[in-house]
Write a protein that holds these residues in place. Sequence first.
Motif, PDB file in Angstrom:
ATOM      1  N   PRO A   1       0.063  -3.322   6.187  1.00  0.00           N
ATOM      2  CA  PRO A   1      -0.765  -4.387   5.619  1.00  0.00           C
ATOM      3  C   PRO A   1      -1.910  -4.754   6.563  1.00  0.00           C
ATOM      4  CG  PRO A   1       1.361  -5.254   6.323  1.00  0.00           C
ATOM      5  CD  PRO A   1       1.390  -3.778   6.551  1.00  0.00           C
ATOM      6  N   ALA A   2      -3.077  -5.002   6.002  1.00  0.00           N
ATOM      7  CA  ALA A   2      -4.199  -5.507   6.792  1.00  0.00           C
ATOM      8  C   ALA A   2      -3.881  -6.943   7.201  1.00  0.00           C
ATOM      9  CB  ALA A   2      -5.486  -5.459   5.979  1.00  0.00           C
ATOM     10  N   GLN A   3      -4.298  -7.325   8.396  1.00  0.00           N
ATOM     11  CA  GLN A   3      -3.984  -8.666   8.882  1.00  0.00           C
ATOM     12  C   GLN A   3      -4.945  -9.726   8.349  1.00  0.00           C
ATOM     13  OE1 GLN A   3      -3.636  -8.522  13.127  1.00  0.00           O
ATOM     14  NE2 GLN A   3      -2.046  -6.967  13.071  1.00  0.00           N
ATOM     15  N   ASN A   4      -6.145  -9.326   7.989  1.00  0.00           N
ATOM     16  CA  ASN A   4      -7.130 -10.327   7.593  1.00  0.00           C
ATOM     17  C   ASN A   4      -7.544 -10.260   6.124  1.00  0.00           C
ATOM     18  OD1 ASN A   4      -8.461  -7.915   7.830  1.00  0.00           O
ATOM     19  ND2 ASN A   4     -10.244  -8.744   8.858  1.00  0.00           N
TER      20      ASN A   4
ATOM     21  N   ASP B   1      -6.226  -9.081   1.843  1.00  0.00           N
ATOM     22  CA  ASP B   1      -5.111  -8.806   0.944  1.00  0.00           C
ATOM     23  C   ASP B   1      -5.135  -7.353   0.497  1.00  0.00           C
ATOM     24  OD1 ASP B   1      -3.017 -10.428   0.402  1.00  0.00           O
ATOM     25  OD2 ASP B   1      -3.733 -11.088  -1.547  1.00  0.00           O
ATOM     26  N   ILE B   2      -5.194  -6.438   1.459  1.00  0.00           N
ATOM     27  CA  ILE B   2      -5.151  -5.015   1.145  1.00  0.00           C
ATOM     28  C   ILE B   2      -4.124  -4.331   2.038  1.00  0.00           C
ATOM     29  CG2 ILE B   2      -7.537  -4.874   0.338  1.00  0.00           C
ATOM     30  CD1 ILE B   2      -8.250  -3.596   3.031  1.00  0.00           C
ATOM     31  N   LEU B   3      -3.755  -3.139   1.643  1.00  0.00           N
ATOM     32  CA  LEU B   3      -2.793  -2.344   2.401  1.00  0.00           C
ATOM     33  C   LEU B   3      -3.421  -1.007   2.743  1.00  0.00           C
ATOM     34  CD1 LEU B   3       0.262  -2.829   0.020  1.00  0.00           C
ATOM     35  CD2 LEU B   3      -0.349  -4.221   1.987  1.00  0.00           C
ATOM     36  N   ILE B   4      -3.028  -0.461   3.858  1.00  0.00           N
ATOM     37  CA  ILE B   4      -3.389   0.899   4.208  1.00  0.00           C
ATOM     38  C   ILE B   4      -2.180   1.757   3.850  1.00  0.00           C
ATOM     39  CG2 ILE B   4      -4.000   2.475   6.077  1.00  0.00           C
ATOM     40  CD1 ILE B   4      -5.062  -0.152   7.509  1.00  0.00           C
ATOM     41  N   LEU B   5      -2.408   2.770   3.068  1.00  0.00           N
ATOM     42  CA  LEU B   5      -1.324   3.640   2.604  1.00  0.00           C
ATOM     43  C   LEU B   5      -1.602   5.063   3.075  1.00  0.00           C
ATOM     44  CD1 LEU B   5       1.186   4.258   0.828  1.00  0.00           C
ATOM     45  CD2 LEU B   5      -0.417   4.592  -1.074  1.00  0.00           C
ATOM     46  N   ILE B   6      -0.646   5.649   3.770  1.00  0.00           N
ATOM     47  CA  ILE B   6      -0.717   7.046   4.194  1.00  0.00           C
ATOM     48  C   ILE B   6       0.363   7.808   3.431  1.00  0.00           C
ATOM     49  CG2 ILE B   6      -0.598   8.666   6.136  1.00  0.00           C
ATOM     50  CD1 ILE B   6      -2.805   6.547   6.459  1.00  0.00           C
ATOM     51  N   THR B   7      -0.026   8.903   2.791  1.00  0.00           N
ATOM     52  CA  THR B   7       0.949   9.731   2.081  1.00  0.00           C
ATOM     53  C   THR B   7       0.977  11.119   2.696  1.00  0.00           C
ATOM     54  OG1 THR B   7      -0.617  10.530   0.409  1.00  0.00           O
ATOM     55  CG2 THR B   7       0.569   8.474  -0.079  1.00  0.00           C
ATOM     56  N   GLU B   8       2.149  11.705   2.697  1.00  0.00           N
ATOM     57  CA  GLU B   8       2.321  13.077   3.188  1.00  0.00           C
ATOM     58  C   GLU B   8       3.320  13.776   2.281  1.00  0.00           C
ATOM     59  OE1 GLU B   8       3.640  15.514   7.194  1.00  0.00           O
ATOM     60  OE2 GLU B   8       3.502  13.342   7.259  1.00  0.00           O
ATOM     61  N   THR B   9       2.890  14.863   1.694  1.00  0.00           N
ATOM     62  CA  THR B   9       3.744  15.625   0.791  1.00  0.00           C
ATOM     63  C   THR B   9       3.823  17.083   1.270  1.00  0.00           C
ATOM     64  OG1 THR B   9       1.832  15.969  -0.644  1.00  0.00           O
ATOM     65  CG2 THR B   9       3.319  14.173  -1.229  1.00  0.00           C
ATOM     66  N   ASN B  10       4.776  17.819   0.755  1.00  0.00           N
ATOM     67  CA  ASN B  10       4.982  19.201   1.176  1.00  0.00           C
ATOM     68  C   ASN B  10       4.013  20.194   0.550  1.00  0.00           C
ATOM     69  OD1 ASN B  10       7.143  18.682   2.928  1.00  0.00           O
ATOM     70  ND2 ASN B  10       8.555  18.571   1.198  1.00  0.00           N
TER      71      ASN B  10
ATOM     72  N   LYS C   1       0.666 -10.344  -5.484  1.00  0.00           N
ATOM     73  CA  LYS C   1       1.641  -9.251  -5.561  1.00  0.00           C
ATOM     74  C   LYS C   1       1.665  -8.381  -4.301  1.00  0.00           C
ATOM     75  CE  LYS C   1       2.843  -9.953  -9.897  1.00  0.00           C
ATOM     76  NZ  LYS C   1       4.198 -10.086 -10.366  1.00  0.00           N
ATOM     77  N   LYS C   2       1.053  -8.834  -3.207  1.00  0.00           N
ATOM     78  CA  LYS C   2       0.971  -8.016  -1.997  1.00  0.00           C
ATOM     79  C   LYS C   2       2.357  -7.650  -1.470  1.00  0.00           C
ATOM     80  CE  LYS C   2      -1.001  -7.954   2.666  1.00  0.00           C
ATOM     81  NZ  LYS C   2      -1.801  -8.704   3.645  1.00  0.00           N
ATOM     82  N   ASN C   3       3.245  -8.611  -1.326  1.00  0.00           N
ATOM     83  CA  ASN C   3       4.582  -8.331  -0.794  1.00  0.00           C
ATOM     84  C   ASN C   3       5.373  -7.416  -1.721  1.00  0.00           C
ATOM     85  OD1 ASN C   3       4.178  -9.801   1.545  1.00  0.00           O
ATOM     86  ND2 ASN C   3       4.951 -11.691   0.651  1.00  0.00           N
ATOM     87  N   GLU C   4       5.220  -7.599  -3.015  1.00  0.00           N
ATOM     88  CA  GLU C   4       5.899  -6.729  -3.979  1.00  0.00           C
ATOM     89  C   GLU C   4       5.393  -5.292  -3.844  1.00  0.00           C
ATOM     90  OE1 GLU C   4       5.965  -6.148  -8.804  1.00  0.00           O
ATOM     91  OE2 GLU C   4       5.834  -8.202  -8.028  1.00  0.00           O
ATOM     92  N   LEU C   5       4.093  -5.132  -3.660  1.00  0.00           N
ATOM     93  CA  LEU C   5       3.515  -3.803  -3.503  1.00  0.00           C
ATOM     94  C   LEU C   5       3.978  -3.152  -2.198  1.00  0.00           C
ATOM     95  CD1 LEU C   5       1.692  -1.585  -4.572  1.00  0.00           C
ATOM     96  CD2 LEU C   5      -0.261  -2.777  -3.552  1.00  0.00           C
TER      97      LEU C   5
END
Length: 79
Positions: A32-35, A37-46, A14-18
């Motif tokens: 997405p990490a290159q090596n 099956d994880i993603l780096i997610l950065i969030t910024e809110t007000n 489900k990586k691409n779907e995520l």
Amino acid sequence: MPIKSYLAHPHTGKKNELIETLSKMNQCEVMPAQNKDILILITETNNKTDEAILKEKLETIESLKLLAMVSGFNTPQNN
């Protein structure tokens, strides 16, 4: 302004779907990490209210298996 970084682990296959789901959220940046099956997610809110709303949205994503916060801080806004 709350800024947080996470490691996002998708359910198997489900990586691409995520990636697609997270990329559609205005407050999120996904890398997405290159090596692995994880993603780096950065969030910024007000503010903390927007952060809570975003957290609730993230918790409903079916392709997301685990979300681990790596770092978080609050930057004061200049008014």
